[in-house]
Write a protein that holds these residues in place. Structure first.
Motif, short mmCIF file in Angstrom:
data_model
loop_
_atom_site.label_atom_id
_atom_site.label_comp_id
_atom_site.label_asym_id
_atom_site.label_seq_id
_atom_site.Cartn_x
_atom_site.Cartn_y
_atom_site.Cartn_z
N PRO A 111 0.90 -1.27 0.17
CA PRO A 111 0.08 0.00 0.03
C PRO A 111 1.04 1.39 -0.04
O PRO A 111 1.87 1.24 0.48
CB PRO A 111 -0.69 0.02 1.17
CG PRO A 111 -0.12 -1.04 2.35
CD PRO A 111 0.63 -1.92 1.16
N PRO A 112 0.34 2.24 -0.53
CA PRO A 112 1.25 3.48 -0.52
C PRO A 112 1.56 4.19 0.88
O PRO A 112 0.52 3.92 1.67
CB PRO A 112 0.41 4.60 -1.37
CG PRO A 112 -0.99 4.04 -1.23
CD PRO A 112 -0.92 2.59 -1.15
N SER A 113 2.36 4.61 0.99
CA SER A 113 2.93 5.21 2.37
C SER A 113 3.28 6.51 2.21
O SER A 113 3.73 7.21 1.28
CB SER A 113 3.96 4.18 3.17
OG SER A 113 5.24 4.45 2.05
N GLU A 114 3.20 7.33 3.55
CA GLU A 114 3.59 8.74 3.41
C GLU A 114 4.60 8.82 4.35
O GLU A 114 4.64 8.14 5.41
CB GLU A 114 2.46 9.55 4.00
CG GLU A 114 1.13 9.41 2.98
CD GLU A 114 0.13 10.47 3.51
OE1 GLU A 114 0.19 11.13 4.43
OE2 GLU A 114 -0.96 10.17 2.86
N PRO A 115 5.60 9.78 4.21
CA PRO A 115 6.70 9.97 5.03
C PRO A 115 6.20 10.56 6.42
O PRO A 115 5.10 11.26 6.40
CB PRO A 115 7.73 10.92 4.52
CG PRO A 115 6.63 11.59 3.46
CD PRO A 115 5.66 10.57 3.06
N PRO A 116 6.92 10.12 7.58
CA PRO A 116 6.37 10.71 8.86
C PRO A 116 6.40 12.06 9.04
O PRO A 116 7.32 12.68 8.52
CB PRO A 116 7.18 9.90 10.04
CG PRO A 116 8.30 9.38 9.22
CD PRO A 116 8.11 9.29 7.62
N PRO A 117 5.49 12.75 9.80
CA PRO A 117 5.80 14.39 9.90
C PRO A 117 7.18 14.71 10.57
O PRO A 117 7.78 14.01 11.43
CB PRO A 117 4.54 14.74 10.83
CG PRO A 117 4.24 13.44 11.45
CD PRO A 117 4.69 12.31 10.44
N ALA A 118 7.52 15.73 10.54
CA ALA A 118 8.79 16.21 10.95
C ALA A 118 8.70 16.28 12.69
O ALA A 118 7.66 16.89 12.89
CB ALA A 118 9.15 17.66 10.60
#
Length: 76
Positions: free
Chosen positions: A10-17
């Motif tokens: 599944p697509p993933s998003e980078p974690p927030p700063a």
């Protein structure tokens, strides 16, 4: 009908700063190792090698004697 084959992860998003929690405790510095007596270690290794060779020689002698006994029983 289910999809045929593997469609991939599944697509993933980078974690927030700044997603990691703040670190407040610092680990203590490593302690000094105890000094080693190299001469004593070498002497102990020599003694251990002598014991190992002695046990091996005794085991070999026992095996030779047993082999001779078994062969003599077969031949005579």
């Amino acid at each position: 009908m289910p999809p045929v084959g593997y469609s991939g992860p599944p697509p993933s998003e980078p974690p927030p700063a700044g997603w990691r929690p703040p670190t407040y405790l610092q680990p203590p510095p490593p302690r000094q190792l105890a000094p080693q007596d190299v001469d004593k270690i070498e002497a102990q290794e020599k003694d251990a090698r002598t014991v190992t060779y002695g046990v091996g020689l005794v085991a070999a002698a026992v095996l030779v004697v047993l082999s001779c006994l078994l062969c003599s029983r077969v031949l005579f």
